[in-house]
Design an enzyme around this catalytic site. Structure first.
Site, PDB file in Angstrom:
ATOM      1  N   CYS A 122      -3.646 -26.263  16.547  1.00 13.80           N
ATOM      2  CA  CYS A 122      -2.349 -25.902  17.120  1.00 13.80           C
ATOM      3  C   CYS A 122      -1.285 -26.546  16.247  1.00 13.80           C
ATOM      4  CB  CYS A 122      -2.223 -26.391  18.562  1.00 13.80           C
ATOM      5  SG  CYS A 122      -0.778 -25.695  19.419  1.00 13.80           S
ATOM      6  N   CYS A 124       1.729 -27.820  17.648  1.00 13.93           N
ATOM      7  CA  CYS A 124       2.715 -28.599  18.407  1.00 13.93           C
ATOM      8  C   CYS A 124       2.724 -30.090  18.051  1.00 13.93           C
ATOM      9  CB  CYS A 124       2.553 -28.393  19.909  1.00 13.93           C
ATOM     10  SG  CYS A 124       0.979 -28.957  20.565  1.00 13.93           S
ATOM     11  N   LYS A 197      -5.512 -20.611  28.897  1.00 14.82           N
ATOM     12  CA  LYS A 197      -4.820 -21.889  28.924  1.00 14.82           C
ATOM     13  C   LYS A 197      -3.524 -21.696  29.697  1.00 14.82           C
ATOM     14  CE  LYS A 197      -2.703 -25.393  26.028  1.00 14.82           C
ATOM     15  NZ  LYS A 197      -2.653 -25.982  24.689  1.00 14.82           N
ATOM     16  N   ARG A 207       1.027 -35.130  26.094  1.00 13.33           N
ATOM     17  CA  ARG A 207       2.197 -35.008  25.209  1.00 13.33           C
ATOM     18  C   ARG A 207       2.731 -36.381  24.835  1.00 13.33           C
ATOM     19  NH1 ARG A 207       4.556 -29.511  28.089  1.00 13.33           N
ATOM     20  NH2 ARG A 207       2.677 -28.312  27.628  1.00 13.33           N
ATOM     21  N   GLU A 235      -7.609 -12.050  28.810  1.00 12.02           N
ATOM     22  CA  GLU A 235      -7.522 -12.952  27.643  1.00 12.02           C
ATOM     23  C   GLU A 235      -8.914 -13.278  27.099  1.00 12.02           C
ATOM     24  OE1 GLU A 235      -5.296 -14.195  25.760  1.00 12.02           O
ATOM     25  OE2 GLU A 235      -3.370 -14.302  26.779  1.00 12.02           O
ATOM     26  N   LYS A 250      -8.482 -23.946  30.979  1.00 14.70           N
ATOM     27  CA  LYS A 250      -7.788 -25.227  30.921  1.00 14.70           C
ATOM     28  C   LYS A 250      -6.482 -25.143  31.680  1.00 14.70           C
ATOM     29  CE  LYS A 250      -5.399 -27.995  27.578  1.00 14.70           C
ATOM     30  NZ  LYS A 250      -4.777 -27.985  26.321  1.00 14.70           N
ATOM     31  N   SER A 276      -5.398 -34.243  30.487  1.00 15.32           N
ATOM     32  CA  SER A 276      -4.818 -35.582  30.579  1.00 15.32           C
ATOM     33  C   SER A 276      -4.283 -35.911  31.971  1.00 15.32           C
ATOM     34  CB  SER A 276      -3.710 -35.722  29.533  1.00 15.32           C
ATOM     35  OG  SER A 276      -2.726 -34.720  29.717  1.00 15.32           O
ATOM     36  N   TYR A 315     -11.771 -36.912  29.053  1.00 14.75           N
ATOM     37  CA  TYR A 315     -11.525 -38.281  28.586  1.00 14.75           C
ATOM     38  C   TYR A 315     -12.507 -39.251  29.231  1.00 14.75           C
ATOM     39  CZ  TYR A 315      -7.423 -35.860  26.985  1.00 14.75           C
ATOM     40  OH  TYR A 315      -6.609 -34.941  26.367  1.00 14.75           O
TER      41      TYR A 315
HETATM   42  C1  PBG Z   1      -2.057 -28.387  22.089  1.00 17.18           C
HETATM   43  C2  PBG Z   1      -2.819 -28.911  23.236  1.00 17.18           C
HETATM   44  C3  PBG Z   1      -2.361 -29.452  24.447  1.00 17.18           C
HETATM   45  C4  PBG Z   1      -3.483 -29.910  25.119  1.00 17.18           C
HETATM   46  C5  PBG Z   1      -4.590 -29.597  24.337  1.00 17.18           C
HETATM   47  N1  PBG Z   1      -4.158 -28.967  23.191  1.00 17.18           N
HETATM   48  C6  PBG Z   1      -0.993 -29.683  24.958  1.00 17.18           C
HETATM   49  C7  PBG Z   1      -0.114 -28.576  25.317  1.00 17.18           C
HETATM   50  O1  PBG Z   1      -0.467 -27.401  25.327  1.00 17.18           O
HETATM   51  O2  PBG Z   1       1.051 -28.916  25.575  1.00 17.18           O
HETATM   52  C8  PBG Z   1      -3.495 -30.619  26.440  1.00 17.18           C
HETATM   53  C9  PBG Z   1      -4.665 -31.501  26.691  1.00 17.18           C
HETATM   54  C10 PBG Z   1      -4.501 -32.467  27.801  1.00 17.18           C
HETATM   55  O3  PBG Z   1      -3.518 -32.445  28.564  1.00 17.18           O
HETATM   56  O4  PBG Z   1      -5.398 -33.311  27.942  1.00 17.18           O
HETATM   57  N2  PBG Z   1      -1.355 -27.227  22.302  1.00 17.18           N
END
Ligand code: PBG
Length: 338
Positions: A122, A124, A197, A207, A235, A250, A276, A315
């Site tokens: 990704c 980001c 997602k 984040r 999807e 997710k 997370s 985790y």
């Molecule tokens: C990247 C990504 C994210 C997560 C996994 N890959 C963050 C998002 O989409 O903002 C989140 C994983 C987590 O919260 O443990 N795009």
């Protein structure tokens, strides 16, 4: 007293741990767990993420140490996220072969050849604006982003990744990544697609860990509406047509119905990500003494597997693997008698 005339007494099969074990329908195993790691460049000591106790930002050396410990606990694979030194508009650092993810992949493959190495694909974490793609004004450009993501995936494959995991939710990225990998000879590198997602509040702590919060706006233009499940199936169908080997839902706990539908309708290897915020929620309640953390951990992971997930990204992977192998206990119970 004369017994009630009951033909069925379900409690007969709950009388003790041996009988409960005999009729247990869902069994977690360490082999299904994947452990996310946040990797940075340089030599810095590990830094704990404030909202994720027990989770650290790791240098490559520290990531190898953590992965070695995870292997010893019985965890078969890691999922790598990168924290680059510098960010720009285009997320150029995401395909730098000297960046944190390719560096960690090479080190892990050298030191722990049996470990499965999966990389998150990704932008980001690499863009100065924190968005998952290239921007035109405040709009994320789909097709230009897909080209960049394909370059990122290729850089991970060249470093030795076993599986690449696109988490961006751009349209058509799985197909483009597949053709890019194939053209470069990486036909055996698998794609685990974050297919369904959702645009979730439960990514907040990530984040912080990855420094990837968008500086303006949100991710609603590409991540899914939490209200939708039929769309998740569309999807998944698209990603499978484009060549995804594993599909993912997710977050996990708030989307168990989605996991169940995906597994039932497609019957393909299905992953779920206990994200997370799900982890932070359990940690925070446990820190207050409000829940029994090991039992809540095992209960949530069991429910994710029961819903249909073959693979669980969490985790808690190390903690859960230790409970399952009997080297730790959960609320006085071992992995076979939860
Ligand atoms: C990247 C990504 C994210 C997560 C996994 N890959 C963050 C998002 O989409 O903002 C989140 C994983 C987590 O919260 O443990 N795009």
């Amino acid at each position: 007293m004369k017994p009630l005339d009951l033909p069925n007494r379900p409690r007969r099969l709950r009388r003790n741990a041996v009988i409960r074990g005999l009729v247990r329908e869902t069994r977690l195993a360490p082999e299904m767990l994947v452990y996310p790691l946040f990797v940075c460049t340089g030599e810095a000591p590990r830094r704990e993420v404030g909202s994720m106790p027990g989770v650290y930002q790791l240098s490559v050396d520290e990531a190898v140490k953590e992965a070695r410990a995870a292997c010893a606990d019985g965890v078969p694979g890691v999922l790598l996220f990168g924290l680059p030194d510098a960010k720009d508009d285009a997320g150029a650092a995401a395909c730098d072969p000297a960046g944190p993810v390719p560096s960690a992949v090479r080190a892990l493959k050298r030191e722990l050849p049996g470990l499965l190495v999966i990389t998150d694909v990704c932008l980001c974490e690499y863009t100065s604006h924190g968005h998952c793609g290239l921007l035109d004004g405040e709009t994320i450009l789909n097709d230009a982003t897909v080209e960049q993501l394909a370059r990122v995936a290729l850089s991970h494959a060249e470093a030795g990744a076993d599986i690449v995991a696109p988490s961006d939710m751009m349209d058509g990225r799985v197909g483009r990544i597949r053709s890019t990998l194939d053209d470069a000879g990486f036909t055996d590198v698998a794609i685990m697609s974050y297919s369904a997602k959702y645009c979730s509040a439960f990514y907040g702590p990530f984040r912080e860990a990855a420094g990837s919060a968008p500086v303006f706006g949100d991710r609603r233009s590409h991540q899914m509406d939490p209200a939708n499940v039929e769309e998740a199936l569309r999807e998944v169908a698209l990603d499978l047509e484009e060549g995804a080997d594993i599909v993912m839902v997710k977050p996990a706990l708030a989307y168990l119905d989605v996991i169940a539908r995906v597994k039932a309708e497609f019957g393909v290897p299905t992953a779920a990500y206990q994200v997370s915020g799900e982890y932070a929620m359990l940690k925070a309640a446990a820190a207050n003494g409000w829940i029994d953390e090991p039992r809540a951990m095992m209960e949530t992971l069991t429910s994710i597997h029961r819903a249909g997930a073959d693979i669980i990204i969490t985790y808690y992977a190390r903690d859960a693997a230790r409970v399952l192998s009997g080297s730790a206990t959960a609320g006085g119970l071992d992995g076979r008698a939860l």
